[in-house]
Design a protein around this motif. Structure first.
Motif, short mmCIF file in Angstrom:
data_model
loop_
_atom_site.label_atom_id
_atom_site.label_comp_id
_atom_site.label_asym_id
_atom_site.label_seq_id
_atom_site.Cartn_x
_atom_site.Cartn_y
_atom_site.Cartn_z
N UNK A 103 0.84 -1.20 0.00
CA UNK A 103 0.00 0.00 0.00
C UNK A 103 0.87 1.25 0.00
N UNK A 104 0.21 2.39 -0.12
CA UNK A 104 0.93 3.66 -0.12
C UNK A 104 1.67 3.85 1.20
N UNK A 105 1.05 3.46 2.31
CA UNK A 105 1.71 3.61 3.60
C UNK A 105 2.91 2.68 3.71
N UNK A 106 2.80 1.43 3.17
CA UNK A 106 3.92 0.49 3.23
C UNK A 106 5.12 1.01 2.44
N UNK A 107 4.87 1.67 1.31
CA UNK A 107 5.95 2.16 0.45
C UNK A 107 6.38 3.58 0.81
N UNK A 108 5.84 4.15 1.91
CA UNK A 108 6.09 5.57 2.18
C UNK A 108 7.57 5.85 2.47
N UNK A 109 8.30 4.88 2.99
CA UNK A 109 9.71 5.13 3.27
C UNK A 109 10.50 5.52 2.03
N UNK A 110 10.08 5.04 0.84
CA UNK A 110 10.79 5.36 -0.40
C UNK A 110 10.32 6.70 -0.96
N UNK A 111 9.36 7.38 -0.30
CA UNK A 111 8.97 8.73 -0.68
C UNK A 111 9.63 9.80 0.18
N UNK A 112 10.42 9.38 1.19
CA UNK A 112 11.03 10.36 2.08
C UNK A 112 12.13 11.12 1.36
N UNK A 113 12.30 12.37 1.77
CA UNK A 113 13.27 13.26 1.10
C UNK A 113 14.69 12.75 1.25
N UNK A 114 15.03 12.13 2.39
CA UNK A 114 16.39 11.65 2.60
C UNK A 114 16.75 10.55 1.60
N UNK A 115 15.77 9.69 1.26
CA UNK A 115 16.03 8.62 0.29
C UNK A 115 16.17 9.20 -1.11
N UNK A 116 15.30 10.16 -1.47
CA UNK A 116 15.36 10.76 -2.81
C UNK A 116 16.69 11.48 -3.01
N UNK A 117 17.14 12.21 -2.00
CA UNK A 117 18.41 12.94 -2.15
C UNK A 117 19.60 11.97 -2.23
N UNK A 118 19.54 10.88 -1.46
CA UNK A 118 20.63 9.91 -1.54
C UNK A 118 20.69 9.27 -2.93
N UNK A 119 19.52 8.96 -3.52
CA UNK A 119 19.50 8.37 -4.87
C UNK A 119 20.00 9.36 -5.91
N UNK A 120 19.61 10.65 -5.76
CA UNK A 120 20.06 11.65 -6.73
C UNK A 120 21.55 11.93 -6.62
N UNK A 121 22.12 11.84 -5.40
CA UNK A 121 23.54 12.11 -5.21
C UNK A 121 24.43 10.91 -5.50
N UNK A 122 23.84 9.75 -5.75
CA UNK A 122 24.64 8.55 -5.97
C UNK A 122 25.50 8.69 -7.22
N UNK A 123 26.82 8.43 -7.07
CA UNK A 123 27.73 8.43 -8.21
C UNK A 123 27.70 7.10 -8.96
N UNK A 124 27.13 6.09 -8.35
CA UNK A 124 26.98 4.78 -9.00
C UNK A 124 25.60 4.73 -9.64
N UNK A 125 25.47 4.28 -10.90
CA UNK A 125 24.14 4.17 -11.52
C UNK A 125 23.20 3.34 -10.67
N UNK A 126 21.93 3.77 -10.58
CA UNK A 126 20.98 3.15 -9.64
C UNK A 126 19.69 2.80 -10.37
N UNK A 127 19.19 1.57 -10.10
CA UNK A 127 17.91 1.11 -10.63
C UNK A 127 16.93 1.03 -9.47
N UNK A 128 15.76 1.64 -9.63
CA UNK A 128 14.70 1.59 -8.62
C UNK A 128 13.71 0.50 -9.02
#
Length: 527
Positions: free
Chosen positions: A226-251
């Motif tokens: 559900x949306x609540x179960x996946x909410x951790x992947x909507x947090x700003x800290x996760x989004x910024x870590x994925x955007x700053x990653x120097x290694x290519x990343x697949x979600x």
């Protein structure tokens, strides 16, 4: 309250009446006990105003509606337990207890938990966060990197106990076995966002060539929910870590229909974890077959190219002239120009010397001395003019300073007198407001009590239950309330509600609508 009030220098005003005396701390403590006793645990719905997060880890924010504002605070331990952090503009339901802060004479709400006011508010908060991060450029296509064609090491961020990691490993083993590093994290709950962000940054922090191999590709994976179960992947800290990653990343979070903010920040989005493994590596047998085919084509191309170029070289060789016929004309021109070179050098040297003599004839030492003297006289004249201008400017500045100094003393005297009058008026106004403040709570409480009693009497009078007590009844059928006689006759079973209860009638056969009778003579009835 103190026994006396000062009313200007040298004057004392005695208190009026025989009211009991309280210290400031006693009065603040009494107010605190009343508020905490009346509002031990409350749930407040409102819009989040300004939000402040100081270095202490506590969170300060406002809850407001169209008329009022309540100050709210969550301590560091309470903030860590919140699944949803309040953000400005969110409509939330805050659970906590009311208390006071005597240091600033104000009341506030100690918030223990915050939840969005419905699924619509959660989606609105998610959309607002997406727009905010997109405005920073974290989702731009220019930031995204190409995936390596055949990574040597693949890092997987997921739960080690779920079916997701088994699906990824099985798919990689079928297509092209690779070295896989698993970083175990919680994929839902309060610790999810912090652990996923730490895992992405941890993979990026691995030094190349160290004892632990650095991944060439990162996969962040989780199954559907559900949306609540996946909410951790909507947090700003996760989004910024994925955007700053120097290694290519697949979600690869959720199923194909699930979309989280990490999908926008990642370099590629996979609809499922299995599809992420397919994106990561090619099929080994297909590569081997393709290499064999390319090798055969290369060998045929080399043989055909060498043969074609050899034939072309032989054809061009037959069309070339003899070597001695190409060099004879050039050798003859070289002999001619070498014989003329000596005389040309002598003539050129003579011409250059004559031109030098013509140019150097006017240049005499006396001319240079005269030029230096003229420039020196001009410099001395400009120095005298500059000195005179500076002297005049300093005289004008001194006169202006003396004028301003003479005007400063009267201005300061007037300013001090005006400030004294303002202080006196302010003290008088403060005494008047203090008297009004002491009487205001009692008047306000009495007004609110009378209004509450009037509203309760109006509620009881306007309710339909009071109408039933006066002898009326409510008739219903399966479709709702009946208001006409014909509807009651055509209804099957009826339910009649009185002030002391309800009862139902037996089902009846619905009659057809009667046709109005026509009286003799053909004249219709007016009724």
């Amino acid at each position: 309250m103190s026994d006396m009030f000062e009313d200007g220098p040298g004057s004392v005003v005695a208190p009026s009446g025989n009211s009991p005396e309280f210290t400031v701390s006693e009065l603040s403590g009494a107010v605190k006990r009343v508020i905490e006793g009346e509002f031990g645990l409350v749930r407040v719905r409102g819009e989040v105003g300004r939000v402040s997060r100081p270095a202490s880890g506590h969170m300060y924010f406002d809850l407001k509606d169209d008329r009022s504002v309540i100050a709210a605070i969550s301590w560091k331990g309470q903030v860590a337990k919140m699944q949803v952090r309040p953000e400005e503009g969110m409509e939330v339901i805050a659970t906590g207890r009311m208390t006071t802060f005597p240091g600033q004479s104000k009341y506030q709400l100690i918030v223990e938990d915050v939840s969005p006011a419905g699924a619509g508010a959660l989606m609105a908060m998610l959309e607002a966060r997406r727009k905010s991060l997109a405005a920073e450029g974290l989702f731009d296509e220019a930031r995204k990197r190409r995936l390596p064609y055949l990574p040597s090491v693949i890092g997987v961020v997921t739960s080690p106990s779920g079916a997701v990691i088994r699906d990824i490993l099985h798919r990689l083993r079928d297509r092209f076995p690779r070295h896989v590093l698993i970083w175990p994290v919680a994929v839902q709950g309060q610790a999810c966002a912090a652990e996923v962000a730490a895992a992405i940054r941890g993979f990026n922090a691995i030094a190349p060539g160290g004892p632990v191999p650095r991944p060439d590709l990162i996969i962040v994976a989780r199954g559907g929910g559900s949306l609540e179960d996946l909410w951790g992947f909507n947090e700003e800290i996760v989004v910024r870590a994925a955007a700053d990653s120097q290694i290519p990343l697949i979600s690869a979070v959720g199923h194909e229909t699930d979309t989280t903010l990490i999908d926008y920040a990642s370099d590629r989005r996979a609809p499922t974890p299995t599809a992420a493994a397919e994106m990561a590596v090619p099929v080994r047998m297909e590569l081997i077959a393709g290499l064999d085919g390319q090798g055969a084509r290369l060998l045929r191309a080399v043989v055909q190219g060498v043969g074609a170029r050899g034939q072309r070289l032989r054809d061009l060789g037959r069309a070339l002239p003899r070597l001695d016929s190409l060099t004879v004309a050039a050798a003859q021109r070289f002999d001619l120009w070498s014989g003329r070179l000596g005389g040309a050098l002598v003539l050129a040297t003579s011409a250059k010397r004559a031109r030098l003599d013509r140019i150097a004839a006017p240049m005499r030492p006396r001319l240079l001395l005269d030029l230096v003297a003229r420039r020196h006289d001009r410099l001395a004249e400009r120095d005298r003019a500059l000195t005179a201008a500076q002297t005049r400017r300093m005289d004008r500045a001194a006169e202006r300073l003396a004028l301003l100094s003479a005007r400063l003393a009267p201005a300061l005297t007037r300013a001090f007198a005006d400030a004294g009058r303002d202080i006196t008026r302010t003290r008088e106004k403060l005494l008047m407001l203090d008297k009004r403040l002491q009487a205001a709570p009692a008047l306000r409480l009495d007004s609110l009590s009378k209004r509450l009693d009037a509203l309760d009497r109006t509620r009881q009078t306007l309710g339909y239950a009071e109408t039933l007590r006066r002898g009326y009844a409510v008739v219903r059928d399966s479709d709702g309330v009946i208001t006409t006689r014909f509807a009651a006759e055509t209804a099957g079973a009826l339910e009649i509600e009185f002030h002391d209860g309800r009862f139902a009638t037996a089902p009846r056969t619905k009659p057809t609508k009667p046709t109005p009778a026509t009286p003799p003579g053909g004249q219709g009835s007016l009724f």
